[in-house]
Design a protein around this motif. Sequence first.
Motif, PDB file in Angstrom:
ATOM      1  N   ALA A  53      23.809  31.462  81.787  1.00 20.48           N
ATOM      2  CA  ALA A  53      24.932  32.111  82.468  1.00 20.48           C
ATOM      3  C   ALA A  53      26.132  31.198  82.570  1.00 20.48           C
ATOM      4  O   ALA A  53      27.278  31.597  82.374  1.00 20.48           O
ATOM      5  N   GLY A  54      25.880  29.911  82.872  1.00 18.20           N
ATOM      6  CA  GLY A  54      26.994  28.984  82.998  1.00 18.20           C
ATOM      7  C   GLY A  54      27.687  28.755  81.668  1.00 18.20           C
ATOM      8  O   GLY A  54      28.920  28.750  81.578  1.00 18.20           O
ATOM      9  N   ALA A  57      29.721  31.744  80.745  1.00 21.84           N
ATOM     10  CA  ALA A  57      30.975  31.818  81.484  1.00 21.84           C
ATOM     11  C   ALA A  57      32.011  30.886  80.892  1.00 21.84           C
ATOM     12  O   ALA A  57      33.185  31.223  80.772  1.00 21.84           O
ATOM     13  N   ARG A  62      34.325  34.321  81.574  1.00 22.19           N
ATOM     14  CA  ARG A  62      33.819  35.358  82.460  1.00 22.19           C
ATOM     15  C   ARG A  62      32.498  34.895  83.053  1.00 22.19           C
ATOM     16  O   ARG A  62      31.705  34.234  82.394  1.00 22.19           O
ATOM     17  N   SER A  63      32.266  35.266  84.289  1.00 24.18           N
ATOM     18  CA  SER A  63      31.018  34.905  84.943  1.00 24.18           C
ATOM     19  C   SER A  63      30.042  36.072  85.015  1.00 24.18           C
ATOM     20  O   SER A  63      28.864  35.875  85.278  1.00 24.18           O
ATOM     21  N   ASP A  64      30.535  37.299  84.798  1.00 20.11           N
ATOM     22  CA  ASP A  64      29.736  38.507  84.963  1.00 20.11           C
ATOM     23  C   ASP A  64      29.151  38.581  86.371  1.00 20.11           C
ATOM     24  O   ASP A  64      28.002  38.988  86.579  1.00 20.11           O
ATOM     25  N   LEU A 119      34.250  31.651  90.437  1.00 18.93           N
ATOM     26  CA  LEU A 119      32.853  32.036  90.648  1.00 18.93           C
ATOM     27  C   LEU A 119      32.605  33.493  90.278  1.00 18.93           C
ATOM     28  O   LEU A 119      31.513  33.845  89.851  1.00 18.93           O
ATOM     29  N   ASP A 121      34.265  37.372  88.670  1.00 16.22           N
ATOM     30  CA  ASP A 121      35.297  38.068  87.894  1.00 16.22           C
ATOM     31  C   ASP A 121      36.021  39.105  88.738  1.00 16.22           C
ATOM     32  O   ASP A 121      37.147  39.490  88.438  1.00 16.22           O
TER      33      ASP A 121
END
Length: 350
Positions: A53-54, A57, A62-64, A119, A121
Amino acid sequence: MEQQMVTLADVARQAGVSASTVSYVLSGKRSISGPTRERVEEAIRRLGYHPNAGARALASSRSDIIALMMPLRTDMYVPVMMEIALAVATTARSHGQDVLLLTGEEGPEAVRRVGASGLADALILMDVELEDARLPLLAQTGRPAALIGVPAEPAGFTCVDLDFAATGALCVEHLAGLGHRDIAVVGEAAAVYERRTGFAERTMEGLLRRAGELGVRVLHRPCEGGYASLTATLDRIQDERPRTTAFIVQNESAVDPLLSLLRRQGRAVPEDVSVVAVCPEQVAVQAAVPLTSVAIPALEMGRRAVELVMAKARPGGADGLAAAAPQVDLLAPTLTVRASSGPAPAPSPG
């Protein structure tokens, strides 16, 4: 034997391409030829690769993640708030989003922190006040956002809420139609009105306006909830308006104490006094006397908030909060008649 985590380099070797090409396929930052993209996607499927995930991003900016600001206060009914939060989380997952839950009472500082850190979006705010100090900073973040609640000046904001003004009016109309002319409102805790929480103020606004049109007298008393507070509130109402024949309750923690105290006083519901509540369906149905009520559509409010914020986050959607015209989605209230409301009793002789 424990299975080794599949890496981006493993996918690159499987597809016969460079690691940067795999990264570009994942992020969409560069155009990759159809055959090459298909080889990479097939390698991802075959190996069961899940991007970190990181790293995702960093690659896509984007972090979703959707940040849900849900201040947990002692004067609010937490089960309703958690039901909304659950709907937000479930709907967010259907869009491939996770939810960052912020439960502190930091106010503007939390908006500033989330906006500056990247942190999340998008943001969803609950417990919206008419003059909410979080909103100027929310506008400055430029991130897609939605409010569960409506501020006094909604221009530029996307909001979803039950139409609480119509809810208050609907409760009065029902009781007035049954002949009640003296109605008492058992409201939320005093602090809810002191900080001008939108749903509570709008309910009273609609209720009082409709009562005036129908010639109904209304006495509104905030209540902390619980037996001790409700006992004092009920005594005060009976001293000030002894002819009260109906109660409207907008305080879930006051429902059971009110019914219990009326029963102890020998006042039958609905023969002697009617009770209408604004509360979750479950509270109304499970009360000692099934309550005539307007339900809080918590699940629908949470779902709609995510749908609205995702529509803004899509390419070509509204850019953050830039639009000057407000988008206010008010859910129409529905009053369900149960055993707690009936015709007003005939006035005592003399």
